[in-house]
Design a protein around this motif. Structure first.
Motif, mmCIF file in Angstrom:
data_model
loop_
_atom_site.group_PDB
_atom_site.id
_atom_site.type_symbol
_atom_site.label_atom_id
_atom_site.label_comp_id
_atom_site.label_asym_id
_atom_site.label_seq_id
_atom_site.Cartn_x
_atom_site.Cartn_y
_atom_site.Cartn_z
ATOM 1 N N HIS A 124 -41.973 -100.768 -5.856
ATOM 2 C CA HIS A 124 -41.160 -99.588 -6.150
ATOM 3 C C HIS A 124 -41.856 -98.402 -5.498
ATOM 4 C CE1 HIS A 124 -38.300 -97.106 -8.344
ATOM 5 N NE2 HIS A 124 -39.299 -96.303 -8.647
ATOM 6 N N GLU A 125 -41.065 -97.514 -4.901
ATOM 7 C CA GLU A 125 -41.607 -96.328 -4.243
ATOM 8 C C GLU A 125 -41.069 -95.063 -4.893
ATOM 9 O OE1 GLU A 125 -42.169 -97.293 0.415
ATOM 10 O OE2 GLU A 125 -40.117 -96.944 -0.233
ATOM 11 N N TRP A 126 -41.886 -94.006 -4.830
ATOM 12 C CA TRP A 126 -41.494 -92.691 -5.302
ATOM 13 C C TRP A 126 -41.821 -91.657 -4.231
ATOM 14 C CZ3 TRP A 126 -44.776 -95.824 -8.166
ATOM 15 C CH2 TRP A 126 -44.327 -96.267 -9.412
ATOM 16 N N PRO A 127 -41.072 -90.561 -4.203
ATOM 17 C CA PRO A 127 -41.489 -89.455 -3.330
ATOM 18 C C PRO A 127 -42.715 -88.774 -3.936
ATOM 19 C CG PRO A 127 -39.569 -88.815 -4.620
ATOM 20 C CD PRO A 127 -39.810 -90.281 -4.905
ATOM 21 N N ALA A 128 -43.520 -88.161 -3.096
ATOM 22 C CA ALA A 128 -44.721 -87.466 -3.572
ATOM 23 C C ALA A 128 -44.375 -86.385 -4.595
ATOM 24 C CB ALA A 128 -45.481 -86.871 -2.391
ATOM 25 N N ALA A 129 -43.157 -85.832 -4.511
ATOM 26 C CA ALA A 129 -42.743 -84.772 -5.448
ATOM 27 C C ALA A 129 -42.742 -85.250 -6.903
ATOM 28 C CB ALA A 129 -41.360 -84.256 -5.074
ATOM 29 N N ASP A 130 -42.645 -86.580 -7.141
ATOM 30 C CA ASP A 130 -42.692 -87.105 -8.508
ATOM 31 C C ASP A 130 -44.107 -87.098 -9.090
ATOM 32 O OD1 ASP A 130 -39.982 -87.476 -8.529
ATOM 33 O OD2 ASP A 130 -40.045 -89.665 -8.506
ATOM 34 N N PHE A 131 -45.116 -86.807 -8.254
ATOM 35 C CA PHE A 131 -46.512 -86.782 -8.671
ATOM 36 C C PHE A 131 -47.130 -85.432 -8.292
ATOM 37 C CE2 PHE A 131 -45.381 -91.178 -8.127
ATOM 38 C CZ PHE A 131 -46.038 -91.860 -9.139
ATOM 39 N N PRO A 132 -46.631 -84.332 -8.867
ATOM 40 C CA PRO A 132 -47.117 -83.015 -8.439
ATOM 41 C C PRO A 132 -48.563 -82.748 -8.870
ATOM 42 C CG PRO A 132 -45.694 -82.791 -10.343
ATOM 43 C CD PRO A 132 -45.630 -84.241 -9.925
ATOM 44 N N LEU A 133 -49.271 -82.063 -8.004
ATOM 45 C CA LEU A 133 -50.594 -81.540 -8.332
ATOM 46 C C LEU A 133 -50.340 -80.209 -9.018
ATOM 47 C CD1 LEU A 133 -53.686 -81.777 -8.115
ATOM 48 C CD2 LEU A 133 -53.503 -80.575 -5.915
ATOM 49 N N GLU A 134 -50.617 -80.139 -10.316
ATOM 50 C CA GLU A 134 -50.262 -78.974 -11.118
ATOM 51 C C GLU A 134 -51.466 -78.070 -11.351
ATOM 52 O OE1 GLU A 134 -48.617 -81.057 -14.488
ATOM 53 O OE2 GLU A 134 -46.645 -81.138 -13.554
ATOM 54 N N ASN A 135 -51.242 -76.775 -11.189
ATOM 55 C CA ASN A 135 -52.271 -75.774 -11.442
ATOM 56 C C ASN A 135 -52.256 -75.470 -12.938
ATOM 57 O OD1 ASN A 135 -53.825 -73.473 -11.741
ATOM 58 N ND2 ASN A 135 -53.109 -72.548 -9.832
ATOM 59 N N LEU A 136 -53.377 -75.767 -13.604
ATOM 60 C CA LEU A 136 -53.477 -75.559 -15.049
ATOM 61 C C LEU A 136 -54.365 -74.364 -15.377
ATOM 62 C CD1 LEU A 136 -53.934 -79.304 -16.008
ATOM 63 C CD2 LEU A 136 -51.814 -77.989 -15.975
ATOM 64 N N GLY A 137 -54.366 -73.372 -14.497
ATOM 65 C CA GLY A 137 -55.212 -72.203 -14.702
ATOM 66 C C GLY A 137 -56.529 -72.376 -13.982
ATOM 67 N N SER A 138 -57.520 -72.870 -14.680
ATOM 68 C CA SER A 138 -58.838 -73.051 -14.073
ATOM 69 C C SER A 138 -59.051 -74.477 -13.556
ATOM 70 C CB SER A 138 -59.926 -72.719 -15.090
ATOM 71 O OG SER A 138 -59.873 -73.633 -16.165
ATOM 72 N N ALA A 139 -58.013 -75.336 -13.636
ATOM 73 C CA ALA A 139 -58.157 -76.730 -13.207
ATOM 74 C C ALA A 139 -56.840 -77.236 -12.624
ATOM 75 C CB ALA A 139 -58.571 -77.589 -14.387
ATOM 76 N N TYR A 140 -56.920 -78.365 -11.940
ATOM 77 C CA TYR A 140 -55.746 -79.031 -11.385
ATOM 78 C C TYR A 140 -55.688 -80.452 -11.915
ATOM 79 C CZ TYR A 140 -55.257 -75.256 -8.010
ATOM 80 O OH TYR A 140 -55.066 -74.034 -7.420
ATOM 81 N N ALA A 141 -54.463 -80.972 -12.015
ATOM 82 C CA ALA A 141 -54.263 -82.352 -12.434
ATOM 83 C C ALA A 141 -52.964 -82.860 -11.832
ATOM 84 C CB ALA A 141 -54.215 -82.465 -13.956
ATOM 85 N N THR A 142 -52.893 -84.161 -11.606
ATOM 86 C CA THR A 142 -51.673 -84.801 -11.132
ATOM 87 C C THR A 142 -51.033 -85.527 -12.308
ATOM 88 O OG1 THR A 142 -52.574 -85.103 -8.922
ATOM 89 C CG2 THR A 142 -50.724 -86.510 -9.533
ATOM 90 N N THR A 143 -49.731 -85.318 -12.492
ATOM 91 C CA THR A 143 -49.005 -85.969 -13.577
ATOM 92 C C THR A 143 -47.682 -86.507 -13.046
ATOM 93 O OG1 THR A 143 -49.977 -84.449 -15.176
ATOM 94 C CG2 THR A 143 -48.027 -85.668 -15.891
ATOM 95 N N TYR A 144 -47.387 -87.769 -13.354
ATOM 96 C CA TYR A 144 -46.114 -88.364 -12.942
ATOM 97 C C TYR A 144 -44.985 -87.698 -13.710
ATOM 98 C CZ TYR A 144 -42.362 -91.766 -12.426
ATOM 99 O OH TYR A 144 -41.148 -92.365 -12.171
ATOM 100 N N ARG A 145 -43.972 -87.206 -12.983
ATOM 101 C CA ARG A 145 -42.831 -86.516 -13.601
ATOM 102 C C ARG A 145 -41.505 -87.222 -13.366
ATOM 103 N NH1 ARG A 145 -45.269 -83.700 -17.303
ATOM 104 N NH2 ARG A 145 -46.731 -82.157 -16.516
ATOM 105 N N GLY A 146 -41.527 -88.438 -12.873
ATOM 106 C CA GLY A 146 -40.292 -89.170 -12.592
ATOM 107 C C GLY A 146 -39.807 -89.979 -13.783
ATOM 108 N N GLU A 147 -38.832 -90.813 -13.540
ATOM 109 C CA GLU A 147 -38.220 -91.675 -14.564
ATOM 110 C C GLU A 147 -39.221 -92.756 -14.984
ATOM 111 O OE1 GLU A 147 -35.891 -93.178 -17.275
ATOM 112 O OE2 GLU A 147 -35.259 -91.417 -16.137
#
Length: 156
Positions: A124-147
């Motif tokens: 199964h494949e996903w676009p990179a947009a489903d795994f955004p690198l999110e700015n959490l203020g003083s840190a970054y994290a990647t979180t899956y946002r797809g189905e």
């Protein structure tokens, strides 16, 4: 000796009539149903988690596949081919290489060993947009946002 063969045939026939288990030949699955897919890194680069459940429709075959570490940074790691809770299932996760101006797609690969040496596999494949690198203020994290639930039906 003849009476032993006749008696064995009768007993084996009676076992199937009275509900004794009959060994069936496993058939190739045509689909994997994946549920509860989740993937994320922790802020400040302290680890990553990937997990999901997989089932073969119309059977009782199901398992959980999971990965965690305490060393990943803000991006999800590639996971080499690894066993699930049921070792008949194996899985792999990675981000494909990027083309210029794009981000590579993410991919999960599943294999299932059945009927001796036979194996069914799909992905199964996903676009990179489903795994955004999110700015959490003083840190970054990647979180899956797809189905979180999907089917893998491209088995071979």
């Amino acid at each position: 000796m003849k009476s032993f063969a006749v008696l064995s045939s009768i007993l084996l026939g009676a076992a199937s009539v009275f509900g004794a288990p009959v060994i069936e030949r496993a058939e190739a699955p045509t689909e994997f149903d994946v549920t509860n897919f989740s993937a994320n890194t922790l802020p400040h680069g302290t680890g990553a988690f990937i997990s999901f459940d997989v089932a073969i429709p119309n059977t009782s075959v199901r398992t959980t596949c999971a990965y965690s570490d305490q060393t990943s940074t803000s991006t999800l790691p590639s996971v080499p081919l690894s066993e699930c809770a049921d070792p008949a299932f194996r899985w792999q996760f990675r981000q494909d290489p990027s083309l210029p101006g794009t981000q590579g797609r993410y991919r999960v690969v599943l294999t299932y060993a059945y009927d001796g040496p036979k194996t069914a596999a799909g992905f199964h494949e996903w676009p990179a947009a489903d795994f955004p690198l999110e700015n959490l203020g003083s840190a970054y994290a990647t979180t899956y946002r797809g189905e979180p639930d999907f089917a893998i039906s491209n088995l071979s």
